[in-house]
Scaffold this motif. Structure first.
Motif, PDB file in Angstrom:
ATOM      1  N   UNK A 570       0.841  -1.206   0.000  1.00  0.00           N
ATOM      2  CA  UNK A 570       0.000   0.000   0.000  1.00  0.00           C
ATOM      3  C   UNK A 570       0.875   1.255   0.000  1.00  0.00           C
ATOM      4  N   UNK A 571       0.826   1.931  -1.139  1.00  0.00           N
ATOM      5  CA  UNK A 571       1.670   3.108  -1.314  1.00  0.00           C
ATOM      6  C   UNK A 571       1.327   4.188  -0.278  1.00  0.00           C
ATOM      7  N   UNK A 572       0.036   4.420  -0.096  1.00  0.00           N
ATOM      8  CA  UNK A 572      -0.391   5.474   0.831  1.00  0.00           C
ATOM      9  C   UNK A 572       0.074   5.182   2.248  1.00  0.00           C
ATOM     10  N   UNK A 573      -0.057   3.894   2.617  1.00  0.00           N
ATOM     11  CA  UNK A 573       0.357   3.513   3.965  1.00  0.00           C
ATOM     12  C   UNK A 573       1.846   3.769   4.162  1.00  0.00           C
ATOM     13  N   UNK A 574       2.582   3.423   3.146  1.00  0.00           N
ATOM     14  CA  UNK A 574       4.025   3.605   3.226  1.00  0.00           C
ATOM     15  C   UNK A 574       4.356   5.101   3.374  1.00  0.00           C
ATOM     16  N   UNK A 575       3.604   5.907   2.639  1.00  0.00           N
ATOM     17  CA  UNK A 575       3.828   7.357   2.715  1.00  0.00           C
ATOM     18  C   UNK A 575       3.555   7.892   4.115  1.00  0.00           C
ATOM     19  N   UNK A 576       2.434   7.437   4.649  1.00  0.00           N
ATOM     20  CA  UNK A 576       2.092   7.893   5.999  1.00  0.00           C
ATOM     21  C   UNK A 576       3.209   7.488   6.965  1.00  0.00           C
ATOM     22  N   UNK A 577       3.609   6.256   6.805  1.00  0.00           N
ATOM     23  CA  UNK A 577       4.651   5.743   7.691  1.00  0.00           C
ATOM     24  C   UNK A 577       5.900   6.595   7.600  1.00  0.00           C
TER      25      UNK A 577
END
Lengths: 584, 589
Positions: A570-577
């Motif tokens: 999940x790209x978005x999750x990675x970004x948030x992280x």
């Protein structure tokens, strides 16, 4: 108003007695000038002092009797109004507390509160006043006119013509005045708004040196208010003197016409005297009616607002198990392709957006959690995280799809039974007035040890221990004497104290520092291992260790898996992280 | 009529308060003198009425065919003229009084606001907003209503009572003896009832207040209450409050209910007594029918004013207490004036230094004991620490919302107390955690800090803050009106608006207090470059929960219980392995 009747009906007995007393009193009161006329015109010329004193005595007795009867009737009216309002408030409160989330949203909290308070006071005042004056005013008005007709038709005509004119005038001005006052009120609201803005934003105003700008803004609304207020006040000040003028003009006319009629021999001089008194009574009747009308229009609006709540249909009815949806999916908590939208419109209501274009809060949410498992939900504000909890606890019903707990459709649960399975901390959750212990126990069965353990696990005991009175420390209204972090810890204690089957934490650690947050999580993991855990959070650190994580974006699930999986998929999750952890 | 239910609260300093109210009336003193004169004239005129009526009735009572119409006409015409003039004057008086009182209210409201603009920020931190606002929305209203009606009412009542009594004695001293019965009764009853009802009305108000508070709290917590099946307990609690309110209401009304009938009863009693004694005198030919008529009319005027005077006295007392509350606000200590010779802070470089600062919000409770650090121009200073460690306090000191107790805060060398406040504050741009928008268009809200900002500039700032596309979705774009409660926009969007506002504002120093706490993470990422742009070439003070955002700070101040327990860069602090190290790792646990 008809609804109000239902409440009043119970007291028909007391009210009838009150009406009877009022009739009696008004009748007796109307007699006094009549006796006076008789005394002056017929008795006095006889020069019999004893007889004069007898008649005088009758008048005095009548005066006392009228007073006594009216007092009794008024008290009876007040007691009916007291009992009715008590019942209305009780029903309104029960109903308000049981409204579904959707219904509460529609009405709005401030509006609900004002229905409970100022609207109920309006009803109370009206009920009392209606009983105090509702009979008396028309009786004096009509009775006065009728009695005068029996005394002298010609003179009575003056009254009979003047009374309606007077009523029309008063009612006209009053009704003109109400919208004017509404306008004044809205100008007051403007002033309050500007002030509130300046008080809450004082740092910004000062930092940007906008004082002069704000002064001008304020001066404008202030000038506006003054102008509107002056106009409204002047209009509303007119009825008093005008009524006085009519009364006095009428008196003059009575004297003059009376003189003509005395001269013609059709009336006696004492009649003029009696008329002067009746004129006053009729005027009192008009004023009384006017007040009743004014109160009635206000009470009518208030009653409308109150009963529109009491009559709301019961939402979220428990349905029999046979009608509930079934599922053969395995899992303790199951969301089966659930859609939900807050701004749903009732059928038949027109709207610019057709159903398809309207944005939903949740689209096709589908997941299951096994007993004792855990799920984290992350996503931007407005992504629909909280809504999932709201559906799970059945504060709202899904539009499409079904929610299951322990294999059963949530709609088939008795609501209290359903809720008792949960321990929950919501976003913007509250504590209530009472001591800390009461707030943790919250009406359930929990001994001191349970409370202490819960507080320990939630890391609340750290600050509670600093109070001299420990768990007996008083919490003020909505927890206003605790800091954000303290409140959250007490709320977590409250959720844990029931040793719930399911624990819901909605952004419940936003005010906690990372260290405390992690300690609380650790305690929950270790001491409440059997509890099924759902956590909504902004911080990744709060959910990364859970069994499964849902990433929500504008109501859609855009990622699902464990922390490690999501970092890959999940790209978005990675970004948030990365943003949160700073590994750029 | 709903009885006037003002609770008698005695003002503490009646004389002083009165004097100050009079000073507000000062500008209208001639007008008021005229009003009072007119008031006396009007009441005297209306007092002539009954006397004229009596004389006319005398002329009429001669009997069939003997009425002297010349005289009847003479008196009735006079009567009509007196009454007409009197009513006309009453209208004029009340309009003038409304004009005066509402203008006084306006002046008071302006003064209160003026004052608010001059008060230190600390005042607003210590006082509840609703409390301050009720000075304007309630107290001033009480004062102006009292001014509008009570002054005239009290004069009217006095003129009426004295005048009527005089007229009655003039007509027939003997018959006036009747009033020896009714007046003392009226006075006695009124004072006794006041004593009985006042405490009951205030108990009732208290019960209502309790109930309102309970309702508000429970409705606010409805979701929680349902979630924990706490309804029954809450209902029980409400029932108690409800019952109490109902009982207190009835208790007060039980006595209040006697008010109307008694005043009325006294009227009727007067009528009866006058009728009786009048008839006796009449039969003895000691009094004429007209005189009795006048008497009846005069006596009617009586019992009203006596009750009225008691009412009005209460009104005046409560108006005085209300005025006192307003004046108390007006007497609050203002922000210390700029020292004489305070300089304008111009050509700012942005070197900030705190030297041995000690500070506490309340006397005797020092929060910051001895804080020193240096922020060189263009550097990024991060302030971290657990909640309640005093991070926001530092911001308060930098902006001089509060003055230090000891030590000094310096900008470009001199102590900030040597600059004018205005120029110091202008040197900072800031974005706070508590976003603040006001009721106005989005354009106005963004352009707030920069007078004469163009649409292009505003749009550019909005684009940089990633709020432009949201704004364009709104029905009226930049002209959409948003409210203080911001019903139509979310907290995060509000925060973006304030970031855009800060971007428009050109300054050398910047304060970011949890500036992105309400912005979701993806947006936060998106505006990162804009934030960096905003921070460029500025001395920045950043407070953040999320430690990742401040890793590249030039100086990190770690606060614990009000004091800096560690300071340094991220690397040096991590190496040190102290409190910061613990805080940092906690977020990965």
């Amino acid at each position: 108003m008809r609804e109000l009747g239902k409440y009043v009906k119970k007291y028909t007995g007391r009210i009838s007695l009150g009406v009877f007393l009022k009739l009696l009193a008004a009748g007796a009161e109307l007699l006094i000038p009549y006796v006076l006329e008789h005394l002056i015109d017929n008795v006095a010329p006889k020069e019999n002092i004893a007889e004069i004193v007898l008649y005088g005595f009758i008048m005095v007795v009548l005066a006392f009797a009228v007073r006594e009867t009216n007092v009794r009737a008024n008290r009876m009216g007040a007691s009916v109004s007291k009992d009715c309002t008590y019942e209305i408030r009780r029903d309104l409160f029960e109903k308000s507390m049981s409204l579904s989330g959707k219904q509460t949203d529609e009405v709005g909290l401030p509006s609900l509160i004002s229905r409970m308070t100022s609207d109920s006071y309006n009803i109370q005042n009206f009920l009392r006043a209606a009983q105090a004056m509702g009979i008396r005013a028309p009786m004096l008005l009509l009775g006065g006119i009728i009695v005068t007709f029996t005394m002298d038709t010609g003179l009575a005509l003056i009254l009979a013509i003047m009374a309606p004119v007077l009523i029309a005038l008063v009612v006209f001005v009053s009704f003109k005045g109400i919208p004017l006052y509404k306008k004044v009120q809205s100008k007051v609201d403007d002033i309050v708004r500007v002030m509130r803005e300046n008080i809450t934003g004082i740092r910004v105003v000062k930092a940007l040196s906008k004082e002069d700008y704000e002064r001008n803004r304020y001066r404008r609304v202030n000038d506006d208010l003054t102008k509107t207020d002056i106009f409204a006040s002047i209009v509303m000040s007119l009825p008093g003197p005008l009524m006085q003028l009519f009364l006095n003009g009428g008196l003059t006319l009575v004297v003059y016409v009376g003189a003509i009629r005395v001269n013609a021999g059709v009336t006696k001089p004492g009649v003029i005297l009696a008329f002067l008194t009746y004129f006053n009574m009729v005027l009192m009747g008009v004023m009384g009616l006017n007040r009743i009308f004014m109160m009635m229009s206000r009470a009518n609006a208030s009653a409308g607002r109150i009963f529109s709540i009491i009559n709301l249909p019961e939402d979220l009815v428990t349905i029999p198990e046979s009608e509930g949806a079934k599922t053969d999916r395995q899992g303790y908590i199951i969301f089966d392709h659930v859609d939900y939208s807050y701004n749903k419109h009732e059928e038949g209501e027109k709207d610019e957006l057709s159903g398809e274009d309207r944005q939903k809060t949740l689209y096709d949410i589908d997941f299951e959690i096994k007993k004792g498992g855990s799920l984290g939900i992350i996503g931007a504000t407005g992504a629909g995280k909280t809504t999932i909890f709201n559906l799970l606890m059945r504060f709202y019903d899904a539009d499409k799809g079904h929610v299951f707990v322990d294999g059963k459709d949530v709609r088939t649960f008795d609501k209290k039974k359903l809720h008792s399975m949960f321990g929950s901390v919501f976003q913007n959750d509250v504590l209530l007035t009472g001591n800390i212990k009461d707030n943790i126990v919250f009406g359930r069965e929990a001994d001191d040890e349970t409370v202490m353990n819960a507080a320990e696990d939630a890391r609340a005991s750290v600050f509670i221990g600093k109070y001299d009175d420990n768990f007996d420390h008083e919490v003020t209204k909505l927890g206003s004497n605790l800091s954000g972090g303290q409140k959250q810890r007490v709320m977590i204690s409250r959720a844990l104290a029931g040793d719930p089957d399911i624990l819901l934490l909605d952004d419940s650690s936003s005010a906690l520092d990372y260290k405390t947050d992690s300690e609380v999580r650790k305690a929950i993991r270790e001491k409440h291992a059997g509890t099924t855990l759902l956590v909504v959070a902004q911080r990744i650190s709060s959910i990364m260790s859970l069994d499964e994580i849902l990433v929500l974006d504008e109501g859609h699930v855009i990622g699902r898996g464990t922390h490690e999986e999501l970092l890959k998929t999940c790209k978005e999750y990675k970004e948030i992280y990365e943003t949160q952890m700073g590994d750029e | 009529m709903a009885p006037r239910q003002t609770v008698r609260v005695k003002p503490k300093d009646t004389k002083g308060t009165l004097r100050r109210i009079l000073s507000y009336l000062g500008g209208f003193k001639y007008l008021i003198a005229i009003i009072l004169m007119l008031c006396i004239v009007s009441n005297l005129l209306s007092l002539m009425g009954p006397s004229m009526a009596g004389k006319a009735i005398n002329a009429a009572s001669a009997g069939k065919g003997k009425v002297d119409f010349g005289e009847v006409k003479y008196y009735t015409v006079r009567m009509l003229i007196f009454y007409l003039t009197s009513s006309f004057l009453t209208i004029v008086i009340s309009n003038l009084m409304i004009f005066v009182s509402l203008n006084v209210a306006k002046k008071m409201r302006n003064d209160v606001f003026e004052k608010l603009m001059l008060l230190p920020v600390g005042f607003f931190d210590k006082n509840a907003t609703g409390d301050i606002i009720s000075r304007v929305s309630y107290d001033i209203d009480v004062v102006s209503q009292s001014l509008a009606s009570d002054l005239v009412a009290i004069l009217t009542s006095m003129v009426t009572v004295v005048g009527s009594l005089t007229m009655m004695i003039r007509i027939s001293p003997l018959l006036s003896l009747v009033e020896l019965i009714t007046i003392p009764l009226a006075v006695l009853y009124t004072t006794k009832m006041r004593k009985i009802t006042q405490p009951r009305y205030s108990k009732r108000s208290k019960a209502y207040g309790d109930m309102n508070g309970y309702v508000e709290e429970m409705f606010t917590g409805q979701k929680t209450i349902i979630a924990y099946s706490y309804e029954d307990k809450v209902s029980e609690g409400f029932d108690e409050k409800n019952k109490d309110s109902a009982d207190r209401y009835y208790d007060a009304e039980f006595y209040g209910a006697t008010m109307g009938p008694t005043v009325n009863g006294l009227n009727n009693l007067g009528l009866g007594l006058i009728g009786m004694f009048g008839a006796v005198l009449y039969s003895l030919k000691m009094i004429s029918l007209g005189q009795i008529s006048s008497f009846v009319l005069y006596s009617r005027k009586f019992s009203g004013p006596i009750n009225e005077i008691a009412n009005v006295t209460n009104e005046i007392y409560s108006a005085l207490s209300a005025a006192e509350r307003v004046f108390k606000l007006l007497d609050e200590t203002e922000e210390v004036k700029d020292t004489t010779g305070a300089k304008e802070l111009n050509d700012i470089k942005g070197n900030v230094e705190l030297k041995h600062v000690a500070f506490g919000y309340d006397e005797g409770r020092t929060i910051i004991h001895d804080l020193s650090f240096k922020a060189d121009a263009g550097k990024l200073i991060a302030i971290v620490g657990p909640t309640g460690a005093g991070k926001t306090t530092i911001i308060n000191l930098l902006m001089r919302f509060y003055d230090v107790d000891k030590g000094s805060v310096c900008v470009d060398g001199p102590d900030i107390r040597d600059y004018t406040r205005k120029s110091l504050r202008k040197a900072y741009a800031m974005v706070l955690q508590d976003t603040w928008v006001f009721n106005g268009t989005i354009f106005d809200n963004i352009a707030y800090g920069k007078e004469g900002a163009t649409m292009d500039e505003v749009v550019k700032a909005a684009k940089a803050a990633h709020i432009h596309s949201f704004i364009m979705q709104l029905p009226k774009g930049y002209n959409t009106i948003i409210g203080e409660d911001g019903g139509n926009i979310s907290k995060g969007q509000k925060q973006l608006l304030t970031i855009a506002r800060a971007m428009l504002y050109d300054s050398k120093m910047l304060i970011l207090d949890e500036a992105t706490s309400n912005v979701d993470t993806s947006t936060e990422r998106a505006i990162q470059s804009a934030m960096r742009e905003l921070m460029k070439d500025k001395t920045c003070f950043v407070i953040a929960h999320r430690l990742s955002t401040i890793k590249n700070a030039d100086l990190i101040l770690v606060l614990k219980d009000g004091d800096v327990c560690e300071q340094g860069t991220h690397e040096s602090l991590m190496k040190a392995g102290g409190f910061y190290y613990k805080l940092y790792h906690a977020q990965y646990e």
